[in-house]
Design a protein around this motif. Structure first.
Motif, mmCIF file in Angstrom:
data_model
loop_
_atom_site.group_PDB
_atom_site.id
_atom_site.type_symbol
_atom_site.label_atom_id
_atom_site.label_comp_id
_atom_site.label_asym_id
_atom_site.label_seq_id
_atom_site.Cartn_x
_atom_site.Cartn_y
_atom_site.Cartn_z
ATOM 1 N N VAL A 1 4.795 4.271 -5.010
ATOM 2 C CA VAL A 1 4.334 3.115 -5.767
ATOM 3 C C VAL A 1 5.424 2.793 -6.784
ATOM 4 O O VAL A 1 5.933 3.684 -7.466
ATOM 5 C CB VAL A 1 3.001 3.422 -6.493
ATOM 6 N N GLY B 1 0.990 -1.361 -10.199
ATOM 7 C CA GLY B 1 1.964 -0.894 -9.214
ATOM 8 C C GLY B 1 1.787 -1.532 -7.847
ATOM 9 O O GLY B 1 0.748 -2.097 -7.519
ATOM 10 N N LEU C 1 5.604 0.384 -12.013
ATOM 11 C CA LEU C 1 4.748 0.932 -13.068
ATOM 12 C C LEU C 1 5.446 0.789 -14.416
ATOM 13 O O LEU C 1 6.662 0.885 -14.517
ATOM 14 C CB LEU C 1 4.441 2.400 -12.777
ATOM 15 N N THR D 1 -5.372 6.898 -12.111
ATOM 16 C CA THR D 1 -4.385 7.472 -11.190
ATOM 17 C C THR D 1 -4.806 7.329 -9.735
ATOM 18 O O THR D 1 -4.219 7.940 -8.848
ATOM 19 C CB THR D 1 -4.131 8.956 -11.518
ATOM 20 N N SER D 2 -5.818 6.527 -9.490
ATOM 21 C CA SER D 2 -6.208 6.200 -8.112
ATOM 22 C C SER D 2 -6.696 4.759 -8.082
ATOM 23 O O SER D 2 -7.128 4.217 -9.092
ATOM 24 C CB SER D 2 -7.282 7.154 -7.588
ATOM 25 N N ALA E 1 2.004 11.166 -12.630
ATOM 26 C CA ALA E 1 1.873 9.807 -13.155
ATOM 27 C C ALA E 1 0.607 9.709 -14.002
ATOM 28 O O ALA E 1 -0.391 10.363 -13.712
ATOM 29 C CB ALA E 1 1.824 8.799 -12.017
ATOM 30 N N SER F 1 -0.754 6.529 -14.776
ATOM 31 C CA SER F 1 -1.496 5.359 -14.328
ATOM 32 C C SER F 1 -0.759 4.676 -13.177
ATOM 33 O O SER F 1 0.466 4.619 -13.163
ATOM 34 C CB SER F 1 -1.685 4.366 -15.478
ATOM 35 N N LEU F 2 -1.522 4.135 -12.239
ATOM 36 C CA LEU F 2 -0.962 3.349 -11.138
ATOM 37 C C LEU F 2 -1.203 1.850 -11.351
ATOM 38 O O LEU F 2 -0.870 1.033 -10.505
ATOM 39 C CB LEU F 2 -1.588 3.769 -9.805
ATOM 40 N N ALA G 1 5.998 6.325 -8.553
ATOM 41 C CA ALA G 1 5.124 7.494 -8.396
ATOM 42 C C ALA G 1 4.905 7.794 -6.922
ATOM 43 O O ALA G 1 4.840 6.880 -6.098
ATOM 44 C CB ALA G 1 3.779 7.246 -9.073
ATOM 45 N N SER H 1 -2.581 9.290 -6.932
ATOM 46 C CA SER H 1 -1.338 9.864 -7.434
ATOM 47 C C SER H 1 -1.189 11.300 -6.974
ATOM 48 O O SER H 1 -2.141 12.077 -6.980
ATOM 49 C CB SER H 1 -1.328 9.800 -8.961
ATOM 50 N N GLY I 1 4.714 6.175 -14.428
ATOM 51 C CA GLY I 1 4.911 6.875 -13.161
ATOM 52 C C GLY I 1 5.253 8.336 -13.350
ATOM 53 O O GLY I 1 5.126 8.894 -14.447
ATOM 54 N N VAL J 1 2.425 9.013 -3.972
ATOM 55 C CA VAL J 1 0.986 8.880 -3.768
ATOM 56 C C VAL J 1 0.598 9.329 -2.365
ATOM 57 O O VAL J 1 1.425 9.350 -1.458
ATOM 58 C CB VAL J 1 0.512 7.422 -3.978
#
Length: 176
Positions: A44, A119, A47, A161-162, A113, A115-116, A85, A109, A51, A87
């Motif tokens: 990803v 992204g 970010l 993170t997802s 990371a 946060s996604l 990141a 993730s 990331g 994933v």
């Protein structure tokens, strides 16, 4: 007398048909009619400094391999930002899916990371248990959580993170 026998047979047949109100789908199941789970490893990008850090070595290796395939030979010192990141991407391939059909994928993730959000998932082959590619996923990630910092306060709600990529996978081949 022949006509009476035929009439009785017709009446018995009609009454029998009316009593039998069982549908075939209620008492049977098509064996091949099931979902198939697919998985893929992806990257990803885009970010905002949320990331993976340099401690996630596999992210650096994956980016290096990707850039090499695109004709760019990066230096190890080139990976200092946290804008990418690693994933794991998962999806269910429904029965009777057709080539070209678009389906949703879930993205989670793999590294550290935070946060996604914001992204974009890069092209990710989605493989079955036989490691054949059945779909390819790519697209903007939608995250259901929110996180932020201001001064001394950290705010988190739900998971950042997802997320999901709606209609992010395109079926490449049907399950045989």
């Amino acid at each position: 007398i022949k006509q009476v026998v035929i009439l009785l047979m017709v009446l018995v047949g009609v009454s029998f048909c009316e009593e039998a109100k069982v549908r075939v789908k209620d008492i049977s199941r098509v064996i091949e009619s099931r979902d198939n789970q697919l998985i893929g490893y992806g990257l990803v990008v885009g970010l905002r400094n949320t990331g993976d850090t340099q401690r996630s070595v596999f992210t650096e290796k994956a980016l290096t391999n990707l850039l090499k395939k695109m004709g760019i030979t990066p230096d190890k010192n080139d990976f200092k930002s946290r804008n990418a990141a690693s994933v794991i991407v998962t999806m269910n391939l429904p029965p009777y899916a057709r080539t070209g059909q678009r389906l949703d994928v879930s993205v989670s993730s793999l590294g550290d990371a935070t946060s996604l959000s914001g992204g974009t998932l890069l092209m990710t082959p989605m493989k079955g248990p036989d490691f054949e590619t059945y779909a390819v996923a790519q697209g903007q990630i939608v995250v259901g959580g929110v996180s932020g910092k201001s001064g001394r306060e950290n705010y988190k709600k739900n998971q950042t993170t997802s997320g999901r990529v709606p209609n992010g996978a395109i079926v490449e081949q049907v399950v045989k």
